[in-house]
Each structure stands twice: as structure tokens, then as C-alpha cells.
Design a protein around this motif. Sequence first.
Motif, PDB file in Angstrom:
ATOM      1  N   ASP A  76      41.820  29.883 -35.151  1.00 49.72           N
ATOM      2  CA  ASP A  76      42.540  30.455 -36.296  1.00 49.72           C
ATOM      3  C   ASP A  76      44.017  30.093 -36.330  1.00 49.72           C
ATOM      4  N   SER A  92      35.502  32.982 -38.416  1.00 49.23           N
ATOM      5  CA  SER A  92      36.631  32.063 -38.508  1.00 49.23           C
ATOM      6  C   SER A  92      36.760  31.403 -39.874  1.00 49.23           C
ATOM      7  N   LYS A 150      41.234  39.094 -39.468  1.00 49.83           N
ATOM      8  CA  LYS A 150      41.143  38.519 -38.124  1.00 49.83           C
ATOM      9  C   LYS A 150      42.198  39.105 -37.192  1.00 49.83           C
TER      10      LYS A 150
END
Length: 520
Positions: free
Chosen positions: A336, A461, A469
Motif C-alpha cells: 500500500d 489492497s 486500510k
Amino acid sequence: MADVDKTPGETNPAFLNDDNNTTAIAKATEAGDSSSASPTTAVQKKELTEEEKIEKFRILKNVVIISIAFMFLFTSFNSMANLQSSINKVEGTAALSTLYAALVVSCAFLPTWMIKKFKAKWTLCFSMLCYSTYIAAQFYPTVWTLVPTSIILGLGAAPMWSAKCTYLTQVGGKYAEIVGENAEVVIVRFFGIFFLFFQSTQVWGNLISSSVLSQGVANEEEIDELALLSCGVNFCPHIASSETTNITNLAKPPISKIYTMASIYLVCAIISSVIIAALVDPLTRFGENERMGSSTGKSGWELLVATFNHMRHPYQLLIIPLTMWSGVEQAFLGADYTAAYVSCGLGVHMVGYVMICYGVCDAICSITFSPLVKMVGRVPIFTMGAIINLGIAIALRSWTPHPDDVVLFFVMAGLWGVSDAVWQTQINAFYGVIFPGESEAAFSNYRLWESLGYIFSYVGSATYCMDVKITNVVVSLVFGIIGYYAIEVLERRGGLKKDDKNNVLTIDRLIKDKFFGGKN
């Protein structure tokens, strides 16, 4: 209810420093505590014979050689994995998710069986070859090549890591016995040496990738919608916009450059297996057949049951959230941060350079934290790691990446490397010292729960907003550190209860005794 006693925290070798070790061992001896004979017990320092000096050198040689082999292997794998979310957005992240799902299955079935069947050395050698198949698949990266080879890699990864942890823990105890040091300190030191080499892979591997990829730039025509989504354009507008993100940063590198990079990595992966086969001594030389674990004569099925049975240990249950956090934080940075921040703000070719900064900080701190833990204890180090990760997560939530913020990209990665060094060295060592005699079952659990953390991050993701996230990162960290603190509190309040055979009472037994008075 069966008679129980408590193991005071001060007599548990997992929680001792060198300064108070002699007193604690004396107390344990006076109390007739047979656990003091465990591999984590220290002995008096002594003058070494010539034979003992040779054996000491041989142990150190094996630790360094194993570390170098892993350095070659993960120079290729870590760097390739870091780029998957940028160069193979769908296939790459799907393969990584599959990899860690296979690793979970492998943790449950393969480590104890393979170590019993092939011993630690050859388990390492054969398992490392599994990584070569995944690197080879990068020459034709489709779902039909990446996913099957990811499964092969995942199945080999758990036995490899369990064999490595078993080897270091076993020779650490043997080394401590020879030189007369606290075994916990030696084990932590060996893991520190290992992770110094291991974390340096971020330097060598990313130096290779950045050097190769910087030689050519792809056209804007190669930019697709998925690349834009990786920057959060359609999901989290505050992460990237047409004003802050250079569209050419999202271009996939030329295929010829990817082939060159994959060729170098494939050679490194094969070399790692050759190093183990040719230079590492069998663990049987250091008492592998005498230790507890797969060498007890149990069948593969009995050892599998022992792996799952280990989850009944109260400490194992408490350390699960922190173990999962270890996977979450590594996957977040590799998938990420690199894709949504570095690739979008600076370009794919800069991912490697940023990760080099991460690797250098990680490697230096991996070797630094071992003596630091000896001086200040484990709690301050774990707390520092948690504070750093929490601070970065808060900063990322409000930061809009921009090409002008070059220094900030490196600072974020460097600080994340400092905290990762805490988790990688200290959690590994923590498992080794709080589960003496149960190394294979314990480290299988370690890889299993860490892999679930990876899966948790990789699955979301390509779909979740960065805000979601980051929230997941914070929640995972909070639960993890609470579980760790609970173990420390329990030790300082007297430790875990044991039965009349000096075995730790499992969680189901504790519940039974608490609510049903130990009656059937």
C-alpha cells in the motif's frame, strides 16, 4: 481441583536480564523447580577449552552462513514482492494473497513433518528452491503462472522459517551452554545477527530494481485504470489527484527491464539453496536428535495435533494479535505505501530507493536492539515500536503525497524500518524463550498467524480506500500491543499456573477450574 502452583516471573528465564539471573536461578533451585534445567537457563561463565572454542566458532559460522543464504533469497523475493502492486496490480496482489493462504495451510501440516523427515538443514535447502519457481514466473506474469508458483512458495515457506527458527534457537542454547551466558540473551543476539543480514536485503534487492528500472521509462499509453486506482484516485481523492500526481509515474516499466531484473533475482534465489547445501552443518551436530519437538518419535499426525494443541497455551493466545500485526505492517508497507504513495508521488522507479532507506534503518536497528533490550528491557522497546507505527499511521491519514515532498517519503519509510526491526527481532526471540522445548509448534503458529496478517492486508489492497486500510493498521496494532502487555503483566503478577507435573495449564483447563471447580 488439581494442585497448582505459580511460576514467579522472576524465575522465568524468558523475563530475566543477566544482572538478576544468578539470583533467580538460585531461587528456582531452592524451590526444586525442574524447569530451571530448560535450555534458557544460564550457566556460570568459564574458561573455554580448545575444543569448545572450535565449537563456538562453528556455531557462529553456521549462524552467519544461514543469514547470508537468506540475504540472497530475500534480496530477490522481497524486492519482487514490493513491486507486485505496481507492475502486476491484479495478478501480483492475487498471487501474494494466495501465497500467504498456502503458507497458512503449510504451517498447519508441513513444518514438523518436514523437519522430522529431512532435518533442519535439508528442510531449509529444499524449501528455498520453492522460491525460485515464483521468481521464474515473473518472466510470464499471468494468473496461471503466478498463482500456482505462489502456492508452491507458500507451501515451502513455513517449513523453511520453522527450520530457521529451530536451528537458531537450538544452536543459541548450545552456544550459551559452552560460553556460560544467559541463553535468552544469546538467542536474541543470534536473531539480531540474522535480521541484520535479512533486512539488508531491502538495500541490495531494491538497489538492483531501482538501477534496472531507472534505465527505461514506459509510455503513458501503458497506464491503465487499475494503476490509477492504486493511487486512490477513484477511492480516496485526498491521496492523489490530477494536481498532485504525475500521470507518467503510473506507467509500467518496459518488459525488457523486468526480464533483466527477474534474471538477477532468479540467480540469487538459486544461490541461496546452494549455500545451505554446501556450507551449513547439520543441526544433528548440535543436539537436534536430543531436543524436544519432532525428534521425540511422534508421528507426523501427532506433531500436527501438537501444533494446533499449542494454541491452547495462554501465552500463544495472547501473542496471536501481535503476530498478525507483524504481517499486517509488512504487507501495508510493501503493497500500500509503495503503490499508493511512492509510485503515485515519485514514480515506480523510486520504489526501490525508498525501500532501501527502509532496509538500512531496519538492518541497523535489528542488530542494535539486542544489546538495548539487555540494558532497558523488552517493554520500552516494544512500546517505542508501537508509538512509531501509530504516529506514522496518523500522519499518512492526513498527508497528500507530492513530488516536492521527497524527503518525507524517505523519512516515513525509514521510521517504519525502525519499528519493523522491533517486531521482527523481538517477536521471533520472544517466541523462542517463552515456549522452551516447543520450538516447532510455536514457530509454526508464528508463521501461521503472521501469514493471516499478510492475507488480511493483501486481500483489501486493490479494493479498499486508504483510509480504511490505515484504520485496519491502527486497530491491528492496538490489539497486538495489548496482548503483549498482558503477557508482561501476567509474569509480573507471578506467571502462569502449572499443574503438579509442572506443565502450564491450558486455557480450557483454566476455564474449567474457574467455573466448574476442575470437575469433569
